[in-house]
Write a protein that holds these residues in place. Structure first.
Motif, short mmCIF file in Angstrom:
data_model
loop_
_atom_site.label_atom_id
_atom_site.label_comp_id
_atom_site.label_asym_id
_atom_site.label_seq_id
_atom_site.Cartn_x
_atom_site.Cartn_y
_atom_site.Cartn_z
N ILE A 277 0.83 -1.21 0.00
CA ILE A 277 0.00 0.00 0.00
C ILE A 277 0.86 1.26 0.00
O ILE A 277 0.58 2.21 -0.74
N GLU A 278 1.90 1.28 0.83
CA GLU A 278 2.77 2.46 0.88
C GLU A 278 3.38 2.75 -0.48
O GLU A 278 3.38 3.88 -0.96
N ALA A 279 3.90 1.70 -1.13
CA ALA A 279 4.52 1.86 -2.44
C ALA A 279 3.51 2.32 -3.48
O ALA A 279 3.81 3.16 -4.34
N ARG A 280 2.29 1.78 -3.39
CA ARG A 280 1.26 2.16 -4.37
C ARG A 280 0.83 3.63 -4.18
O ARG A 280 0.61 4.35 -5.15
N GLY B 88 3.01 11.78 13.01
CA GLY B 88 3.71 12.82 13.76
C GLY B 88 5.20 12.57 13.83
O GLY B 88 6.02 13.50 13.69
N ILE B 89 5.57 11.32 14.05
CA ILE B 89 6.99 10.95 14.08
C ILE B 89 7.65 11.23 12.74
O ILE B 89 8.78 11.73 12.67
N ASN B 90 6.94 10.93 11.66
CA ASN B 90 7.48 11.21 10.32
C ASN B 90 7.63 12.71 10.09
O ASN B 90 8.61 13.17 9.49
N LEU B 91 6.64 13.50 10.55
CA LEU B 91 6.72 14.94 10.38
C LEU B 91 7.92 15.52 11.12
O LEU B 91 8.55 16.48 10.66
N LEU B 92 8.23 14.95 12.28
CA LEU B 92 9.37 15.42 13.07
C LEU B 92 10.68 14.82 12.58
O LEU B 92 11.75 15.15 13.11
N GLN B 93 10.59 13.93 11.58
CA GLN B 93 11.75 13.29 10.97
C GLN B 93 12.61 12.54 11.99
O GLN B 93 13.83 12.51 11.90
N LEU B 94 11.93 11.93 12.97
CA LEU B 94 12.65 11.13 13.97
C LEU B 94 13.10 9.80 13.37
O LEU B 94 14.16 9.29 13.69
N THR B 95 12.27 9.25 12.51
CA THR B 95 12.57 8.06 11.72
C THR B 95 11.49 8.00 10.64
O THR B 95 10.66 8.90 10.56
N HIS B 96 11.51 6.96 9.83
CA HIS B 96 10.45 6.86 8.81
C HIS B 96 9.61 5.62 9.08
O HIS B 96 10.11 4.50 9.06
N ILE B 97 8.34 5.85 9.39
CA ILE B 97 7.39 4.77 9.61
C ILE B 97 6.48 4.68 8.40
O ILE B 97 5.90 5.69 7.98
N ARG B 98 6.33 3.48 7.83
CA ARG B 98 5.47 3.30 6.66
C ARG B 98 4.01 3.24 7.12
O ARG B 98 3.38 2.18 7.16
N VAL B 99 3.49 4.41 7.47
CA VAL B 99 2.16 4.50 8.08
C VAL B 99 1.07 3.94 7.18
O VAL B 99 0.15 3.27 7.65
N ALA B 100 1.17 4.20 5.89
CA ALA B 100 0.12 3.76 4.97
C ALA B 100 -0.04 2.24 4.98
O ALA B 100 -1.14 1.73 4.73
N SER B 101 1.02 1.53 5.29
CA SER B 101 0.94 0.07 5.31
C SER B 101 0.01 -0.44 6.41
O SER B 101 -0.46 -1.58 6.36
N PHE B 102 -0.24 0.40 7.42
CA PHE B 102 -1.10 -0.01 8.52
C PHE B 102 -2.59 0.24 8.25
O PHE B 102 -3.43 -0.11 9.09
N LEU B 103 -2.92 0.84 7.12
CA LEU B 103 -4.32 1.17 6.84
C LEU B 103 -5.28 -0.03 6.91
O LEU B 103 -6.42 0.13 7.38
N PRO B 104 -4.88 -1.24 6.48
CA PRO B 104 -5.82 -2.38 6.60
C PRO B 104 -6.23 -2.66 8.04
O PRO B 104 -7.24 -3.33 8.26
#
Length: 246
Positions: A90-93, A215-231
């Motif tokens: 999902i993230e890649a798409r 929020g973590i991604n916005l603060l650039q603390l690390t990169h979490i593939r948030v979209a992958s959790f949508l299911p």
């Protein structure tokens, strides 16, 4: 029929307008604000996003399915949803959609990042779900109007940093938020009181975890593939029903 359509989706159209205005203002400010100021605005939104995520995630503590606690259900939902999301890429798409739009409309800067971050921030949360249900069931767009104001302000900050990609999140708002409003009538009998329904509370809690990731991604603390959790948003109520049978 057209009047009924706009009555059920009025909050979504208000949301679209505020995000469009916010994006425009952010783009106008982009070349007038020094880079450190753009960063501090984004960091401010990131901090608030973390707070909203924590607040939303607390909803899972109000859920109990038999002997299984809501936190456990949320953990199962987020892990299972994440595995499905990675399997379905999902993230890649979503990124591919962002890259296509960037090429098609000659976007510049972090177009894809802005599109994905804004789409998730504006569409994952209790106000989106409950507001859309209220709008579709009763025509009351109060919650979505409040959400629209918040999204408009956030769009200013996001677009000043990420660019026009933030504005294209309007497409996701129309499809997702408007779609929920339109099908809300079908859900009326199954969910008579969305604000206290344990399935909605569990979805809200899981959504809060995803907002934390944003929020973590916005603060650039690390990169979490948030979209992958949508299911996980779909898995949560199903897992709740299974847990009640145990």
């Amino acid at each position: 029929m057209l009047t009924d359509f706009f009555a059920k989706t009025s909050g979504t159209w208000i949301n679209v307008i505020t995000v469009a205005i916010g994006t425009t203002v952010g783009l106008l400010l982009k070349h007038r604000l020094p880079k450190p100021m753009q960063q501090i605005i984004t960091q401010g939104v990131g901090l608030l996003t973390l707070f909203l995520g924590v607040t939303m995630a607390a909803s899972m503590t109000q859920v109990q399915a038999g002997r299984i606690d809501g936190v456990v259900l949320a953990l199962i939902s987020i892990v299972l949803g994440g595995l499905l999301g990675e399997w379905w890429q999902i993230e890649a798409r979503l990124q591919s959609v962002g890259h296509w739009l960037k090429t098609r409309f000659r976007g510049s800067g972090a177009f894809t990042e802005g599109f994905v971050a804004a789409s998730l921030l504006f569409c994952v949360g209790p106000m989106t779900l409950l507001g859309s249900l209220n709008n579709g069931l009763t025509g009351d767009d109060t919650l979505l109007t409040l959400k629209a104001v918040m999204d408009g302000i956030a769009a200013i900050a996001l677009s000043s940093s990420f660019g026009i990609g933030v504005g294209f999140s309007i497409i996701v708002i129309l499809v997702y938020q408007g779609g929920i409003s339109l099908v809300a009538g079908v859900l009326a009998q199954a969910i008579p009181d969305p604000a206290t329904d344990p399935r909605i509370l569990l979805i809200t809690g899981v959504g809060g975890l995803m907002i934390l990731g944003t929020g973590i991604n916005l603060l650039q603390l690390t990169h979490i593939r948030v979209a992958s959790f949508l299911p996980a948003l779909i898995a949560a109520p199903l897992i709740y029903h299974v847990a009640r049978l145990i």
